[in-house]
Design a protein around this motif. Sequence first.
Motif, PDB file in Angstrom:
ATOM      1  N   CYS A  12      93.999  16.760  76.813  1.00 29.41           N
ATOM      2  CA  CYS A  12      94.255  18.187  77.063  1.00 29.41           C
ATOM      3  C   CYS A  12      93.595  19.082  76.012  1.00 29.41           C
ATOM      4  CB  CYS A  12      95.746  18.483  77.008  1.00 29.41           C
ATOM      5  SG  CYS A  12      96.681  17.875  78.398  1.00 29.41           S
ATOM      6  N   THR A  31     101.853  20.553  80.852  1.00 29.07           N
ATOM      7  CA  THR A  31     102.979  20.973  81.684  1.00 29.07           C
ATOM      8  C   THR A  31     104.142  21.318  80.765  1.00 29.07           C
ATOM      9  OG1 THR A  31     103.777  18.700  81.895  1.00 29.07           O
ATOM     10  CG2 THR A  31     102.347  19.501  83.655  1.00 29.07           C
ATOM     11  N   SER A  32     105.103  22.086  81.278  1.00 28.66           N
ATOM     12  CA  SER A  32     106.155  22.536  80.376  1.00 28.66           C
ATOM     13  C   SER A  32     107.018  21.347  79.962  1.00 28.66           C
ATOM     14  CB  SER A  32     106.965  23.676  80.988  1.00 28.66           C
ATOM     15  OG  SER A  32     107.679  23.201  82.081  1.00 28.66           O
ATOM     16  N   ARG A  75     106.114  27.298  78.838  1.00 28.62           N
ATOM     17  CA  ARG A  75     105.629  27.716  80.169  1.00 28.62           C
ATOM     18  C   ARG A  75     104.127  27.562  80.221  1.00 28.62           C
ATOM     19  NH1 ARG A  75     107.172  33.336  82.766  1.00 28.62           N
ATOM     20  NH2 ARG A  75     106.107  32.270  84.477  1.00 28.62           N
ATOM     21  N   CYS A  76     103.601  27.357  81.416  1.00 37.01           N
ATOM     22  CA  CYS A  76     102.161  27.385  81.649  1.00 37.01           C
ATOM     23  C   CYS A  76     101.901  28.418  82.726  1.00 37.01           C
ATOM     24  CB  CYS A  76     101.651  26.043  82.170  1.00 37.01           C
ATOM     25  SG  CYS A  76     101.993  24.662  81.099  1.00 37.01           S
TER      26      CYS A  76
END
Length: 462
Positions: free
Chosen positions: A28, A374-375, A397-398
């Motif tokens: 990521c 992801t959260s 959050r995303c």
Amino acid sequence: FGQDATLAGFDWGSYLEKSGLLAAPVSCFRHAPLCAQWDDIYVGLKVEVLNTHTALPSKVYWIATVVQLAGYKALLRHEGFEDDDSHDLWCNLGTADVHPIGWCAVNSKLLVPPQEVHHHIKDWKSYLIERLVGAHTLPVDCHVKMADSLRCPFRQGVRVEVVDRSQVSRTRLAVVDTVVGGRLRLLYEDGGLGPSGEVLSDFWCHMQSPLLHPVGWSERVGHSIKETDTSVNMSSHPAFRKVLHNSVPHQFRKLRTVYMGDTFFEEGMKLEAIDPLNLGNICVASVRKVLLDGYIMVGIDGVEIGDGSDWFCYHASSHAILPVGYCENNDIPLTLPPGYDHATFTWTKYLEETGTVAVPRRLFNTGDVGHGFTSGMKLEAVDLMEPRLVCVATVRRCVGRLLLLHFDGWEPEFDQWVDCQSPEIYPVGWCEITGYQLQPPIGPEPPQGQERSHTSKKAKPF
Ligand code: MLZ
């Protein structure tokens, strides 16, 4: 301030196990070492790892399987333990004595099973052959790639232009003091030294930070720069005793080219922007000035001091500027100018009232990037308000390319919006690899699902 996670007894492995949460995978983090290799590193790989369960005087190794990954950390199980997880151990693939299968043979090291399993397997040779057939291992050049990607074009004594933490609308000349894992400790050229030679004002950022520029940048794009106070003498500090070298553009991250043609950001146009002094807030904002090369100065509506000293420079491609309506469309609370309230505020009315127009939506870089966060994922993240600190954090959050980061153990007021490609976020285990101090969570985690408190934290310039 700040404390060392290892000294405080913090350990990522047991922390993750306790929380039951995942760590964001290395793939990521585009700027992180081994990011490009990470597709070839997965659960089930077999490796040769230092065997610490022996009484032998020389270093010996044994074969283990990766049973779990958390950032750079791998939970390993030695061959022979089969389903017994009681001897599993977390080790960092970037630092530990972990190698691809075959490394011991090539380097004349011995493979010796741990004492605990020694007795119940008669024929180790055929046991191993059976276990290794069809197995995959680490890429052979893994350690070389790691070392390569930790190389940094900045050294002590290199001069740069960087945001002035005492007045965010201008830059200031600074000199690189130390480099850790690609993060630079910068000393302002007129920052001053205390009575015993201690640095009075420093600034930390990653070498790819958007706040960092080559010497000459400010003048070229029309950004204001603090004139260096030549009466301040820094020459007793080691960073200033070197022959200073001006940094040059190729040492910096290339920004996406933007065309400042017929339609571009114009002075007075409205937008939504992350508040540079309160990175958890996305606010009603205005373009205050258009500089060259795609840079603009942005002010937060209703709270500006009036002399432009709190404007902030963002590149047109920045994640931190957003089209009007972005918050509403993504269910993010928009921070309104004082005197407005959420029950009655609408952008249409506000634009009418102020006789302004919105920045055209297509000028923003809000496209989806497919980042993989992801959260709930854990990571190591810079507290951009105190950018020396790399802290234990969670993705809360995303939204598109934005991530809302929470610092474990800290109140939600400390949460910060960052870009998914920010060079100031790192995989779990990054601090251990680079030797950077990790800030552990402070105290117990505040209860979840709690309303964001309205007593706002006093904004401090960085
Ligand atoms: N001195 C500061 C440290 C804040 C660091 C928070 N990091 C998530 C304070 O206590 O306000």
